[in-house]
Write a protein that holds these residues in place. Structure first.
Motif, mmCIF file in Angstrom:
data_model
loop_
_atom_site.group_PDB
_atom_site.id
_atom_site.type_symbol
_atom_site.label_atom_id
_atom_site.label_comp_id
_atom_site.label_asym_id
_atom_site.label_seq_id
_atom_site.Cartn_x
_atom_site.Cartn_y
_atom_site.Cartn_z
ATOM 1 N N SER A 136 0.858 -1.032 0.182
ATOM 2 C CA SER A 136 -0.044 -0.195 0.210
ATOM 3 C C SER A 136 0.985 1.096 0.206
ATOM 4 O O SER A 136 2.130 1.183 0.507
ATOM 5 N N GLY A 137 0.302 2.406 -0.529
ATOM 6 C CA GLY A 137 0.739 3.567 -0.397
ATOM 7 C C GLY A 137 1.252 3.965 1.111
ATOM 8 O O GLY A 137 2.469 4.498 1.464
ATOM 9 N N THR A 138 0.309 3.615 1.968
ATOM 10 C CA THR A 138 0.524 3.953 3.408
ATOM 11 C C THR A 138 1.843 3.298 4.168
ATOM 12 O O THR A 138 2.707 3.894 4.446
ATOM 13 N N ASN A 196 5.033 5.046 2.394
ATOM 14 C CA ASN A 196 5.235 6.342 3.106
ATOM 15 C C ASN A 196 5.673 6.256 4.295
ATOM 16 O O ASN A 196 6.726 6.986 4.777
ATOM 17 N N GLU A 247 3.850 16.286 -0.920
ATOM 18 C CA GLU A 247 2.680 15.467 -1.417
ATOM 19 C C GLU A 247 2.288 16.006 -2.822
ATOM 20 O O GLU A 247 1.963 17.122 -2.919
ATOM 21 N N GLU A 285 -3.167 8.484 7.810
ATOM 22 C CA GLU A 285 -2.522 7.051 7.896
ATOM 23 C C GLU A 285 -2.374 6.798 9.343
ATOM 24 O O GLU A 285 -1.266 6.058 9.619
ATOM 25 N N LYS A 326 -4.068 3.608 -7.771
ATOM 26 C CA LYS A 326 -4.974 4.944 -8.051
ATOM 27 C C LYS A 326 -5.306 5.053 -9.232
ATOM 28 O O LYS A 326 -5.528 3.911 -10.041
ATOM 29 N N ALA A 378 1.955 9.284 -4.483
ATOM 30 C CA ALA A 378 0.586 8.430 -4.921
ATOM 31 C C ALA A 378 0.043 8.834 -6.067
ATOM 32 O O ALA A 378 0.033 7.744 -6.928
ATOM 33 N N ARG A 379 0.142 10.044 -6.525
ATOM 34 C CA ARG A 379 -0.301 10.483 -7.966
ATOM 35 C C ARG A 379 0.638 11.060 -8.617
ATOM 36 O O ARG A 379 0.393 11.981 -9.343
ATOM 37 N N HIS A 425 -1.652 13.537 3.324
ATOM 38 C CA HIS A 425 -2.172 12.261 3.504
ATOM 39 C C HIS A 425 -1.394 11.649 4.606
ATOM 40 O O HIS A 425 -1.868 10.819 5.589
ATOM 41 N N ASP A 449 5.453 11.986 -1.129
ATOM 42 C CA ASP A 449 4.235 11.085 -1.178
ATOM 43 C C ASP A 449 3.875 11.165 -2.900
ATOM 44 O O ASP A 449 2.934 12.475 -2.894
ATOM 45 N N ASN A 502 -3.748 15.594 -2.597
ATOM 46 C CA ASN A 502 -5.111 14.966 -2.649
ATOM 47 C C ASN A 502 -5.940 15.998 -2.105
ATOM 48 O O ASN A 502 -7.064 16.443 -2.766
HETATM 49 C C1 LIG Z 1 -4.110 7.065 -1.613
HETATM 50 C C2 LIG Z 1 -3.085 7.679 -0.770
HETATM 51 C C3 LIG Z 1 -2.020 7.272 -0.225
HETATM 52 C C4 LIG Z 1 -1.636 5.683 0.141
HETATM 53 O O1 LIG Z 1 -2.919 5.026 0.475
HETATM 54 P P1 LIG Z 1 -3.120 3.266 0.523
HETATM 55 O O2 LIG Z 1 -4.443 3.228 0.401
HETATM 56 O O3 LIG Z 1 -2.444 2.945 1.610
HETATM 57 O O4 LIG Z 1 -2.617 2.698 -0.652
HETATM 58 C C5 LIG Z 1 -0.978 8.070 0.090
HETATM 59 N N1 LIG Z 1 -1.037 9.198 -0.138
HETATM 60 C C6 LIG Z 1 -1.992 9.746 -0.960
HETATM 61 C C7 LIG Z 1 -1.625 11.312 -1.477
HETATM 62 C C8 LIG Z 1 -3.108 9.146 -1.520
HETATM 63 O O5 LIG Z 1 -3.926 9.732 -2.130
#
Ligand SMILES: *Cc1c(COP(=O)(O)O)cnc(C)c1O
Length: 344
Positions: free
Chosen positions: A57-59, A62, A135, A88, A199, A170-171, A83, A168, A139
């Motif tokens: 996971s992204g969590t 990070n 980030e 988290e 994502k 993620a995107r 995020h 971060d 988000n």
């Molecule tokens: C979704 C997201 C994450 C990580 O999310 P997981 O659900 O753990 O995969 C991290 N940072 C941002 C900005 C996100 O949108």
């Protein structure tokens, strides 16, 4: 249903599933999964880093990133809407005895001016500041692409102060496609970056943490006690590889579809874009209290076959992705116009 709650809801396409079926696999805890290794080498090269680690996971990406750069009692600087700080569960505190120093901004864009007096050192009263987290895209900032020059300046300042930098991302590829600035150019300012495949890229599961080889080896060790030592993960890595091959350029379609939604929000007199510009695949807007709460507004959308998520009492978030066509976006936009007018 047109599901705009998040870009995490995408399902693997038939072609992606076909790639997954063919994946060559092995036990990744033994580092014997060739597809995982191929993905790690590929994403590391794409962002200009020595090594990468595929994580669930992204969590996890990070939190491993924060852990790499901080000891117990250290703190990291971050923008207050990020995020890592909000979404988290403060895992850095729960698991690693690390503190966050969130900094509020008007527009989610952290600058040197915000943080220049915040670095704390060896005074016994204080936590040591050792890391800056950013980030991109942001988000809660409505998918905002951080201004490149400001980001570079902030990272140069952090490096001069002896702070490590974690992104971060993620995107990250949404930022790449929207800005025309390559992934490695964005990432060169950071020691480590976490990137989500699940994502907008449309893979079912997985993220990568990228950075220097020695750091990634340490992260590999810490991934295991976190429960991230997975076995034939090549099936998932192949989905991520497929996404890197086929789903990056098409993020531009998601951005165009988000602009269709944004135009409807602008036209509906009970709705207000916040932030006022939409750059990537996230649209956040305020709902006039005369129309009820954000949750009530989302219920009305749902009755019309459109899902969005309440983001705050009077704020709604819509996210475009692989499973939303231009036609879907137009239909959702019509619904926004239909129910987004203030009662006179
Ligand atoms: C979704 C997201 C994450 C990580 O999310 P997981 O659900 O753990 O995969 C991290 N940072 C941002 C900005 C996100 O949108």
């Amino acid at each position: 249903m047109i599901d705009l709650r998040s870009d995490t809801v995408t399902k693997p396409t038939p072609a992606m599933r076909a790639a997954m079926l063919q994946a060559e696999v092995g036990d990744d805890v033994y580092r014997e999964d060739p597809t995982v290794r191929r993905l790690e080498e590929r994403i590391a090269a794409m962002v200009g880093k020595e090594a990468a680690l595929f994580v669930p996971s992204g969590t996890m990406g990070n939190q491993l990133g924060v852990w790499l750069h901080c000891r117990p009692g250290d703190e990291f600087l971050c923008e207050a809407g990020c995020h890592i700080f909000n979404s988290e569960q403060a895992a850095y505190a729960q698991l690693f005895s690390i503190a966050a120093r969130p900094v509020a901004t008007a527009d989610q864009v952290l600058t040197v001016q915000h943080v220049q007096d915040l670095v704390r050192g060896e005074d016994v009263h204080n936590p040591r500041t050792t890391l800056l987290c950013l980030e991109n895209t942001h988000n809660r900032g409505g998918g905002k692409v951080l201004p490149y020059e400001g980001l570079a300046e902030l990272c140069r300042w952090a490096a001069a102060c002896g702070l490590a930098r974690h992104l971060d991302g993620a995107r990250l590829f949404n930022a790449v496609v929207a800005s025309g600035i390559s992934a490695d150019k964005w990432v060169q300012h950071f020691d480590t970056v976490s990137i989500c495949f699940s994502k907008g890229l449309g893979a079912p599961i997985g993220s990568a943490l990228c950075g220097p080889r020695d750091a990634i080896e340490r992260a590999l060790r810490m991934r295991k006690p976190l429960g991230g030592g997975w076995r034939q993960a090549g099936i998932l890595a192949d989905a991520a590889l497929y996404a890197l091959d086929h789903h990056i350029d098409r993020l531009a379609d998601d951005h165009a579809n988000a602009k269709i939604l944004a135009e409807a929000v602008k036209q509906a007199d009970g709705l207000d874009l916040d932030p006022p510009t939409v750059e990537t695949n996230i649209v956040i807007f305020r709902v006039d209290p005369k129309l009820g709460t954000a949750a009530q507004f989302c219920d009305r959308l749902e009755q019309r076959g459109v899902l969005m998520s309440p983001n705050a009492k009077h704020k709604v978030r819509a996210v475009t992705h692989l499973d939303v066509s231009a036609q879907d976006a137009k239909r959702a936009a019509e619904c926004l116009l239909e129910i987004g007018s203030k009662p006179s």
